[in-house]
Design a protein around this motif. Structure first.
Motif, PDB file in Angstrom:
ATOM      1  N   LEU A  11      76.295  92.617  18.127  1.00  0.00           N
ATOM      2  CA  LEU A  11      76.733  91.612  17.618  1.00  0.00           C
ATOM      3  C   LEU A  11      76.686  90.666  19.059  1.00  0.00           C
ATOM      4  CD1 LEU A  11      77.612  89.938  15.294  1.00  0.00           C
ATOM      5  CD2 LEU A  11      80.044  90.210  15.687  1.00  0.00           C
ATOM      6  N   LEU A  12      75.944  89.672  19.131  1.00  0.00           N
ATOM      7  CA  LEU A  12      75.952  88.968  20.412  1.00  0.00           C
ATOM      8  C   LEU A  12      76.540  87.369  20.549  1.00  0.00           C
ATOM      9  CD1 LEU A  12      72.503  89.359  22.296  1.00  0.00           C
ATOM     10  CD2 LEU A  12      74.555  90.588  22.536  1.00  0.00           C
ATOM     11  N   TYR A  13      77.388  87.257  21.168  1.00  0.00           N
ATOM     12  CA  TYR A  13      77.989  85.768  21.381  1.00  0.00           C
ATOM     13  C   TYR A  13      76.954  84.629  21.579  1.00  0.00           C
ATOM     14  CZ  TYR A  13      81.509  82.119  21.904  1.00  0.00           C
ATOM     15  OH  TYR A  13      82.217  80.826  21.610  1.00  0.00           O
ATOM     16  N   ILE A  14      76.852  83.791  20.825  1.00  0.00           N
ATOM     17  CA  ILE A  14      75.806  82.670  21.025  1.00  0.00           C
ATOM     18  C   ILE A  14      76.494  81.362  21.499  1.00  0.00           C
ATOM     19  CG2 ILE A  14      73.977  81.169  19.793  1.00  0.00           C
ATOM     20  CD1 ILE A  14      73.445  84.265  19.994  1.00  0.00           C
ATOM     21  N   ASP A  15      76.091  80.870  22.693  1.00  0.00           N
ATOM     22  CA  ASP A  15      76.560  79.711  23.240  1.00  0.00           C
ATOM     23  C   ASP A  15      76.205  78.371  22.586  1.00  0.00           C
ATOM     24  OD1 ASP A  15      78.436  80.845  25.429  1.00  0.00           O
ATOM     25  OD2 ASP A  15      76.298  81.689  26.121  1.00  0.00           O
ATOM     26  N   ARG A  16      74.925  78.230  22.514  1.00  0.00           N
ATOM     27  CA  ARG A  16      74.445  76.918  22.083  1.00  0.00           C
ATOM     28  C   ARG A  16      73.110  77.425  20.852  1.00  0.00           C
ATOM     29  NH1 ARG A  16      77.857  75.922  25.061  1.00  0.00           N
ATOM     30  NH2 ARG A  16      78.076  74.934  26.822  1.00  0.00           N
ATOM     31  N   VAL A  17      73.242  76.203  20.015  1.00  0.00           N
ATOM     32  CA  VAL A  17      72.198  76.205  18.913  1.00  0.00           C
ATOM     33  C   VAL A  17      71.649  74.935  18.940  1.00  0.00           C
ATOM     34  CG1 VAL A  17      71.799  76.544  16.475  1.00  0.00           C
ATOM     35  CG2 VAL A  17      73.870  77.888  17.589  1.00  0.00           C
ATOM     36  N   PHE A  18      70.339  75.294  18.913  1.00  0.00           N
ATOM     37  CA  PHE A  18      69.579  73.826  18.724  1.00  0.00           C
ATOM     38  C   PHE A  18      68.523  73.911  17.627  1.00  0.00           C
ATOM     39  CE2 PHE A  18      69.029  71.259  22.737  1.00  0.00           C
ATOM     40  CZ  PHE A  18      68.591  69.979  22.074  1.00  0.00           C
ATOM     41  N   LEU A  19      68.527  72.742  16.952  1.00  0.00           N
ATOM     42  CA  LEU A  19      68.018  72.757  15.373  1.00  0.00           C
ATOM     43  C   LEU A  19      66.970  71.418  15.736  1.00  0.00           C
ATOM     44  CD1 LEU A  19      71.244  72.526  13.388  1.00  0.00           C
ATOM     45  CD2 LEU A  19      69.687  74.805  13.681  1.00  0.00           C
ATOM     46  N   HIS A  20      65.911  71.541  14.653  1.00  0.00           N
ATOM     47  CA  HIS A  20      64.932  70.488  14.478  1.00  0.00           C
ATOM     48  C   HIS A  20      64.970  70.038  13.103  1.00  0.00           C
ATOM     49  CE1 HIS A  20      61.841  73.052  13.785  1.00  0.00           C
ATOM     50  NE2 HIS A  20      61.732  73.403  14.941  1.00  0.00           N
ATOM     51  N   GLU A  21      64.162  68.819  12.766  1.00  0.00           N
ATOM     52  CA  GLU A  21      64.294  68.394  11.461  1.00  0.00           C
ATOM     53  C   GLU A  21      63.354  69.199  10.453  1.00  0.00           C
ATOM     54  OE1 GLU A  21      62.563  67.171  13.650  1.00  0.00           O
ATOM     55  OE2 GLU A  21      60.957  65.788  13.139  1.00  0.00           O
ATOM     56  N   ARG A  22      62.285  69.886  11.070  1.00  0.00           N
ATOM     57  CA  ARG A  22      61.702  70.952  10.304  1.00  0.00           C
ATOM     58  C   ARG A  22      62.376  72.206   9.534  1.00  0.00           C
ATOM     59  NH1 ARG A  22      57.724  70.096   6.712  1.00  0.00           N
ATOM     60  NH2 ARG A  22      55.758  71.048   7.320  1.00  0.00           N
ATOM     61  N   THR A  23      63.009  72.748  10.417  1.00  0.00           N
ATOM     62  CA  THR A  23      63.447  74.098  10.022  1.00  0.00           C
ATOM     63  C   THR A  23      65.283  74.082  10.004  1.00  0.00           C
ATOM     64  OG1 THR A  23      63.376  75.166  12.051  1.00  0.00           O
ATOM     65  CG2 THR A  23      61.750  75.755  10.683  1.00  0.00           C
ATOM     66  N   GLY A  24      65.658  72.992  10.981  1.00  0.00           N
ATOM     67  CA  GLY A  24      67.050  72.986  10.997  1.00  0.00           C
ATOM     68  C   GLY A  24      67.541  72.310   9.849  1.00  0.00           C
ATOM     69  N   SER A  25      67.011  71.405   8.971  1.00  0.00           N
ATOM     70  CA  SER A  25      67.504  70.626   8.068  1.00  0.00           C
ATOM     71  C   SER A  25      67.746  71.589   6.984  1.00  0.00           C
ATOM     72  CB  SER A  25      66.178  69.735   7.381  1.00  0.00           C
ATOM     73  OG  SER A  25      65.130  70.562   7.300  1.00  0.00           O
ATOM     74  N   ILE A  26      67.033  72.526   6.771  1.00  0.00           N
ATOM     75  CA  ILE A  26      67.183  73.713   5.723  1.00  0.00           C
ATOM     76  C   ILE A  26      68.334  74.482   5.708  1.00  0.00           C
ATOM     77  CG2 ILE A  26      65.359  75.067   6.129  1.00  0.00           C
ATOM     78  CD1 ILE A  26      66.215  74.669   2.664  1.00  0.00           C
ATOM     79  N   ALA A  27      68.576  74.873   7.271  1.00  0.00           N
ATOM     80  CA  ALA A  27      69.538  75.601   7.917  1.00  0.00           C
ATOM     81  C   ALA A  27      70.990  74.885   7.573  1.00  0.00           C
ATOM     82  CB  ALA A  27      69.407  76.129   9.099  1.00  0.00           C
ATOM     83  N   LEU A  28      71.000  73.690   7.806  1.00  0.00           N
ATOM     84  CA  LEU A  28      72.270  72.817   7.705  1.00  0.00           C
ATOM     85  C   LEU A  28      72.530  72.811   6.031  1.00  0.00           C
ATOM     86  CD1 LEU A  28      71.858  70.115  10.535  1.00  0.00           C
ATOM     87  CD2 LEU A  28      73.509  72.001  10.267  1.00  0.00           C
ATOM     88  N   ALA A  57      77.742  67.386   9.655  1.00  0.00           N
ATOM     89  CA  ALA A  57      78.414  68.731  10.504  1.00  0.00           C
ATOM     90  C   ALA A  57      79.143  68.037  11.964  1.00  0.00           C
ATOM     91  CB  ALA A  57      77.175  69.720  10.692  1.00  0.00           C
ATOM     92  N   GLU A  58      78.880  66.830  12.192  1.00  0.00           N
ATOM     93  CA  GLU A  58      79.374  66.244  13.403  1.00  0.00           C
ATOM     94  C   GLU A  58      78.641  67.028  14.935  1.00  0.00           C
ATOM     95  OE1 GLU A  58      83.542  66.680  12.886  1.00  0.00           O
ATOM     96  OE2 GLU A  58      83.565  64.511  11.711  1.00  0.00           O
ATOM     97  N   ILE A  59      77.304  67.156  14.608  1.00  0.00           N
ATOM     98  CA  ILE A  59      76.763  67.733  15.965  1.00  0.00           C
ATOM     99  C   ILE A  59      76.102  66.679  16.510  1.00  0.00           C
ATOM    100  CG2 ILE A  59      76.351  69.921  14.619  1.00  0.00           C
ATOM    101  CD1 ILE A  59      73.701  69.317  13.871  1.00  0.00           C
ATOM    102  N   GLN A  60      75.701  66.786  17.637  1.00  0.00           N
ATOM    103  CA  GLN A  60      74.949  65.854  18.470  1.00  0.00           C
ATOM    104  C   GLN A  60      73.625  65.729  18.154  1.00  0.00           C
ATOM    105  OE1 GLN A  60      75.871  63.592  21.159  1.00  0.00           O
ATOM    106  NE2 GLN A  60      73.691  62.949  20.706  1.00  0.00           N
ATOM    107  N   LEU A  61      73.103  64.561  17.558  1.00  0.00           N
ATOM    108  CA  LEU A  61      71.753  64.369  16.989  1.00  0.00           C
ATOM    109  C   LEU A  61      70.889  63.651  18.279  1.00  0.00           C
ATOM    110  CD1 LEU A  61      69.362  64.448  15.055  1.00  0.00           C
ATOM    111  CD2 LEU A  61      70.569  62.750  13.803  1.00  0.00           C
ATOM    112  N   PHE A  62      69.832  63.900  18.469  1.00  0.00           N
ATOM    113  CA  PHE A  62      69.021  63.013  19.199  1.00  0.00           C
ATOM    114  C   PHE A  62      68.030  62.489  18.339  1.00  0.00           C
ATOM    115  CE2 PHE A  62      70.316  66.207  22.464  1.00  0.00           C
ATOM    116  CZ  PHE A  62      70.971  65.549  23.334  1.00  0.00           C
TER     117      PHE A  62
END
Lengths: 205, 470
Positions: free
Chosen positions: B24-41, B94-99
């Motif tokens: 079980l690894l600790y994850i520092d940063r997650v990046f998303l994009h509109e193709r596959t991140g949309s469905i995750a959110l 979700a209040e995440i930073q969106l570019f």
């Protein structure tokens, strides 16, 4: 998630190396922000002579009567390489595929399978060739048997092979567990780790 | 005990050992994009789960957005607008930073993240995008995942990871003129096959890696996934620190010194053992292009299309035959005699400012051959602005290239931007899969230098042919 223990089904050969996730589900078939509605687009570039008009390609294995109700795919090296799109797995699942037996897999695809109740099995190329031969006469009758708890693939000829799978994904598949719920049970442990981690690497917080 | 760089990164993120070789690894940063991140959110939200640390999650609009001037939420991709707007709503909720599309920092995930200093040595970063391995170039453990795993990382700040084996690929010697990081990675995949790195995390090392600048290292690591590796990794060094210093998300002041002191411990110990080692003699690498439908179908530009009859492995031989048919080629065809009608410079592999400078240098005072559609898509809006400040856009346009807005664009065909039916294209992207860039489009992967030279000559070209004429 549905559990996976034993499965018997029709196996279709798609024996080629590097079947990529673009081939499994072309990007233009991903039309909705959804995990559903993808089965029809599965292998669209091969399954249809004209993907836009859905004109069926009679040559493609999954379109042949002998391979109706296929639930197991047989393939070569590096199946599911390329794009991380989980849509490839959702499309396979919606189509009815429950297991893929290949010589090796793309790592992201492999993990996506175990997250969605599809069993990826790695066997040597000779074993896959043998399975293909054993099923080819009448694939509807000559079906493959898979035993996940026993980690065994049984050919209709009686030949059988052991396969490897890590304990953690195996447990997830057999028990049909939700990994997020499972991890959240360790929330205390994660918080404790976080405290120490934040002190050690304050610039990351 | 001696440790590899990977082992050090694994240990510092290991929350707990799970069954077998899974951690079980600790994850520092997650990046998303509109193709596959949309469905995750969206899926996370419908399961009633929260993003645990929204301040450490980022999202880019890159995959679906058009790259034509004056673009907005409307896109040529069927139902693309839905992906863009769902992502925007979910990111705000979700209040995440969106570019976002109109953000001056907008661009391709793996260009934006290093550019903003979001990826840093020693951290773990995941993104539901296979080319996340690019970011290992800065000494981070960064890898691509599926949407479900992204949900897991967002909700728990951890991931369950099967520990990969370790491989070191050492690039020795010296690069010849006209040979770039893109040629190095194509050469490696061509030599060892598209599954050559399967099951391994790969550390790239050696004299030539030390010589490469950070952007070239990003190009090299970008295609680790085309080698079927878990990810690629390069130990951070003074070039890495110099590249990062002063970027928006990088620590400043006292924290900078603290961070660098830590980063300097991130290397493989001298005695560390790898499960596998490969040594590549770089003096043997020529400008390299692909001829077929897998990145393993890579050859020196001076070569001819191979004969499947000469391949002993029956599966490989069959794949070669299929690829020849698809690509409209026959054994013995000389690569430098293949006429092209499309040329593309862009994608997370090769769209950074250094790539555009190299291409512009070749295009200066030259013209794209008649009948060739040539397009340049900068990797981020900041790269675009920088290029314009240097006057590179004028060079591209004067040569006959289209100069576009930033995004993934024609790296893949989602029903929108694409090349034409069975068109032969030379491209600085990473995948030459069937129909990847358009309906039955025939893609030849190459470096930006090779793409520029080929665009000028109207055929696959050895960039050294042009250099001789300067």
């Amino acid at each position: 998630m549905k559990t996976f223990t034993q499965h018997q089904g029709v196996a279709a050969p798609l024996i080629r190396n590097n079947v990529d996730t673009d081939a499994i589900i072309p990007s233009r078939e991903m039309k909705l922000v959804s995990k559903q509605g993808l089965g029809e687009g599965l292998f669209a570039g091969w399954r249809y002579l004209n993907p836009a008009e859905r004109q069926v390609n009679p040559e493609f294995v999954l379109n042949q009567a002998a391979y109706q109700n296929t639930s197991i795919l047989l393939s070569g090296m590096n199946f599911g390489c390329g794009s991380s799109r989980e849509h490839a797995v959702w499309a396979l699942k919606e189509f009815g595929i429950q297991a893929v037996i290949a010589a090796s897999f793309g790592t992201i695809f492999y993990n996506n399978c175990t997250r969605n109740g599809i069993l990826p099995i790695v066997l040597p190329e000779q074993a896959i060739d043998q399975l293909m031969k054993d099923c080819s006469d009448d694939p509807q009758i000559n079906q493959i048997n898979i035993d996940l708890p026993g980690q065994q693939v049984l050919s209709p000829s009686g030949a059988h092979w052991h396969f490897d799978i890590e304990a953690a994904p195996k447990e997830m598949l057999v028990e049909g567990l939700d990994p997020i719920a499972l991890t959240l049970k360790q929330a205390d442990r994660i918080e404790k780790f976080e405290e120490r981690y934040q002190q050690q690497f304050p610039w990351l917080q | 005990m001696s440790q590899t760089l990977f082992e050090k990164l694994w240990q510092r993120h290991l929350v707990s050992e799970l069954d077998g070789d899974t951690g079980l690894l600790y994850i520092d940063r997650v990046f998303l994009h509109e193709r596959t991140g949309s469905i995750a959110l969206k899926s996370l939200e419908s399961d009633g789960r929260q993003v645990k640390r929204p301040d450490q999650v980022f999202c880019a609009m890159d995959h679906i957005v058009d790259t034509l001037p004056g673009r907005n939420d409307e896109t040529l991709v069927p139902s693309g607008k839905n992906f863009i707007q769902t992502t925007r709503q979910a990111a705000h909720a979700a209040e995440i930073q969106l570019f976002d599309i109109d953000d001056p920092r907008q661009g391709i995930v793996h260009v934006v993240s290093p550019e903003q200093g979001i990826v840093q040595p020693g951290l773990t970063l995941v993104c539901p995008d296979s080319h996340t391995c690019s970011q290992g170039a800065l000494g981070a453990l960064a890898w691509g995942i599926g949407s479900s795993e992204a949900e897991h990382a967002l909700a728990t700040k951890t991931l369950r990871v099967n520990k990969p084996k370790t491989m070191r690929v050492r690039f020795d010697g010296k690069l010849a003129d006209g040979v770039t990081a893109k040629d190095m990675i194509l050469h490696l995949i061509g030599s060892y096959g598209a599954a050559g790195g399967s099951g391994y995390v790969i550390e790239f090392a050696g004299a030539v890696i030390t010589e490469l600048d950070i952007e070239a290292r990003l190009t090299l690591c970008n295609m680790a996934v085309e080698f079927s590796a878990f990810t690629g990794l390069i130990a951070p060094d003074s070039k890495t620190f110099a590249y990062l210093q002063g970027r928006p998300y990088v620590p400043a002041g006292e924290a900078w010194g603290q961070a660098v002191a830590d980063w300097q411990t991130l290397y493989s110990d001298e005695q560390a053992e790898f499960d596998r080692e490969i040594v590549v003699d770089c003096t043997e690498i020529a400008p390299t292009v692909t001829w077929g439908t897998s990145p393993e179908h890579a050859l020196a530009i001076t070569a001819s299309v191979p004969d499947p009859g000469g391949e002993a492995d029956v599966h490989r031989s069959q794949a070669m035959t299929k690829a020849l048919t698809y690509m409209g080629l026959k054994p013995g065809d000389k690569l430098t005699e293949l006429a092209i009608t499309g040329a593309f410079i862009g994608s997370c592999t090769n769209s950074r400012i250094s790539d555009l400078r190299v291409a512009a240098n070749i295009l200066k005072g030259r013209q794209v051959a008649e009948g060739v559609t040539a397009i340049c898509v900068p990797g981020s809006s900041l790269v675009k602005r920088q290029a314009e400040a240097e006057g590179l856009d004028s060079v591209f346009k004067a040569a006959g290239f289209e100069w576009r807005e930033s995004g993934c664009s024609m790296c893949f065909f989602a029903g929108g931007e694409s090349f034409g039916y069975r068109e032969r294209v030379v491209t600085s992207t990473n995948r030459n899969f069937e129909s990847r860039q358009g309906p039955e489009t025939r893609s030849h992967l190459a470096s930006p230098a090779t793409v520029a030279a080929s665009a000028v000559l109207g055929r696959l070209a050895d960039v050294r042919e042009l250099e001789k004429r300067i």
